[in-house]
Motif scaffolding. Structure first.
Motif, short mmCIF file in Angstrom:
data_model
loop_
_atom_site.label_atom_id
_atom_site.label_comp_id
_atom_site.label_asym_id
_atom_site.label_seq_id
_atom_site.Cartn_x
_atom_site.Cartn_y
_atom_site.Cartn_z
N LYS A 1 -9.03 -2.51 6.56
CA LYS A 1 -10.42 -2.38 7.03
C LYS A 1 -11.40 -2.30 5.87
N GLN A 2 -11.02 -1.58 4.81
CA GLN A 2 -11.90 -1.49 3.64
C GLN A 2 -12.01 -2.85 2.95
N LEU A 3 -10.90 -3.55 2.84
CA LEU A 3 -10.90 -4.86 2.18
C LEU A 3 -11.72 -5.88 2.96
N ALA A 4 -11.68 -5.81 4.27
CA ALA A 4 -12.41 -6.77 5.11
C ALA A 4 -13.91 -6.74 4.84
N ALA A 5 -14.41 -5.63 4.36
CA ALA A 5 -15.85 -5.48 4.12
C ALA A 5 -16.29 -5.99 2.74
N LEU A 6 -15.34 -6.36 1.89
CA LEU A 6 -15.68 -6.79 0.52
C LEU A 6 -16.21 -8.22 0.50
N PRO A 7 -17.17 -8.52 -0.39
CA PRO A 7 -17.62 -9.90 -0.57
C PRO A 7 -16.47 -10.78 -1.05
N GLY A 8 -16.37 -11.96 -0.48
CA GLY A 8 -15.32 -12.90 -0.87
C GLY A 8 -14.07 -12.80 -0.03
N VAL A 9 -13.97 -11.78 0.82
CA VAL A 9 -12.80 -11.65 1.69
C VAL A 9 -13.07 -12.39 2.99
N THR B 1 0.83 -1.20 0.00
CA THR B 1 0.00 0.00 0.00
C THR B 1 0.87 1.25 0.00
N GLU B 2 0.21 2.37 -0.21
CA GLU B 2 0.89 3.65 -0.05
C GLU B 2 1.30 3.77 1.42
N VAL B 3 2.35 4.52 1.68
CA VAL B 3 2.88 4.68 3.04
C VAL B 3 1.78 5.18 3.99
N GLY B 4 1.65 4.48 5.11
CA GLY B 4 0.70 4.89 6.14
C GLY B 4 -0.74 4.48 5.90
N ARG B 5 -1.02 3.71 4.84
CA ARG B 5 -2.41 3.38 4.50
C ARG B 5 -2.79 1.93 4.81
N ALA B 6 -1.90 1.13 5.35
CA ALA B 6 -2.16 -0.30 5.53
C ALA B 6 -3.40 -0.58 6.38
N SER C 1 -12.92 -13.02 -11.76
CA SER C 1 -13.84 -12.04 -12.31
C SER C 1 -14.52 -11.16 -11.27
N ASP C 2 -14.63 -11.64 -10.03
CA ASP C 2 -15.38 -10.89 -9.02
C ASP C 2 -14.52 -10.38 -7.87
N VAL C 3 -13.84 -11.28 -7.20
CA VAL C 3 -13.16 -10.92 -5.95
C VAL C 3 -11.89 -10.11 -6.21
N ILE C 4 -11.00 -10.60 -7.05
CA ILE C 4 -9.72 -9.93 -7.27
C ILE C 4 -9.89 -8.52 -7.85
N PRO C 5 -10.74 -8.30 -8.86
CA PRO C 5 -10.91 -6.93 -9.35
C PRO C 5 -11.44 -5.97 -8.27
N ALA C 6 -12.34 -6.45 -7.41
CA ALA C 6 -12.85 -5.60 -6.34
C ALA C 6 -11.73 -5.22 -5.37
N VAL C 7 -10.86 -6.16 -5.07
CA VAL C 7 -9.73 -5.89 -4.19
C VAL C 7 -8.82 -4.83 -4.82
N GLN C 8 -8.50 -4.99 -6.08
CA GLN C 8 -7.55 -4.10 -6.74
C GLN C 8 -8.06 -2.68 -6.92
N GLY D 1 6.67 -5.90 7.20
CA GLY D 1 7.51 -6.65 6.27
C GLY D 1 7.36 -6.11 4.87
N PRO D 2 7.71 -6.92 3.86
CA PRO D 2 7.67 -6.42 2.48
C PRO D 2 6.25 -6.17 1.97
N TYR D 3 5.26 -6.78 2.61
CA TYR D 3 3.86 -6.54 2.26
C TYR D 3 3.18 -5.87 3.43
N ASP D 4 2.13 -5.11 3.14
CA ASP D 4 1.45 -4.33 4.17
C ASP D 4 0.15 -4.97 4.64
N VAL D 5 -0.51 -5.71 3.74
CA VAL D 5 -1.80 -6.35 4.06
C VAL D 5 -1.78 -7.75 3.47
N VAL D 6 -2.31 -8.70 4.23
CA VAL D 6 -2.47 -10.07 3.74
C VAL D 6 -3.95 -10.40 3.81
N LEU D 7 -4.51 -10.82 2.67
CA LEU D 7 -5.92 -11.21 2.60
C LEU D 7 -6.02 -12.70 2.38
#
Length: 80
Positions: A20-28, A10-15, A54-61, A36-42
């Protein structure tokens, strides 16, 4: 059921906000902000691989603040 982990930078300071936004998405299944080298793990799931693609990954991105994602499908031949 098909599941995958998504490693997110993520952008600095946004993890925390992004997680929290990702947790609310369907399929998460879970969203954790980490250090570490990554900021969020889903953990995501869908009924089929096509559903993940077609559904989950595009919504995440589309969540603001994400700069890079790496999707790692869970390969477990013993799962029903």
């Amino acid at each position: 059921m098909v599941e995958a982990y998504v490693l997110i930078q993520t952008e600095v300071g946004r993890a925390e906000v992004v997680a929290k936004q990702l947790a609310a998405l369907p399929g998460v299944v879970s969203a954790e902000y980490v250090t570490g080298p990554y900021d969020v793990v889903l953990r995501i799931s869908a009924d089929t691989p096509a559903g993940l693609q077609s559904d989950v990954i595009p919504a995440v991105q589309q969540v603001a603040g994400i700069t890079r994602t790496l999707t790692c499908p869970i390969a477990d031949p013993d799962r029903p």
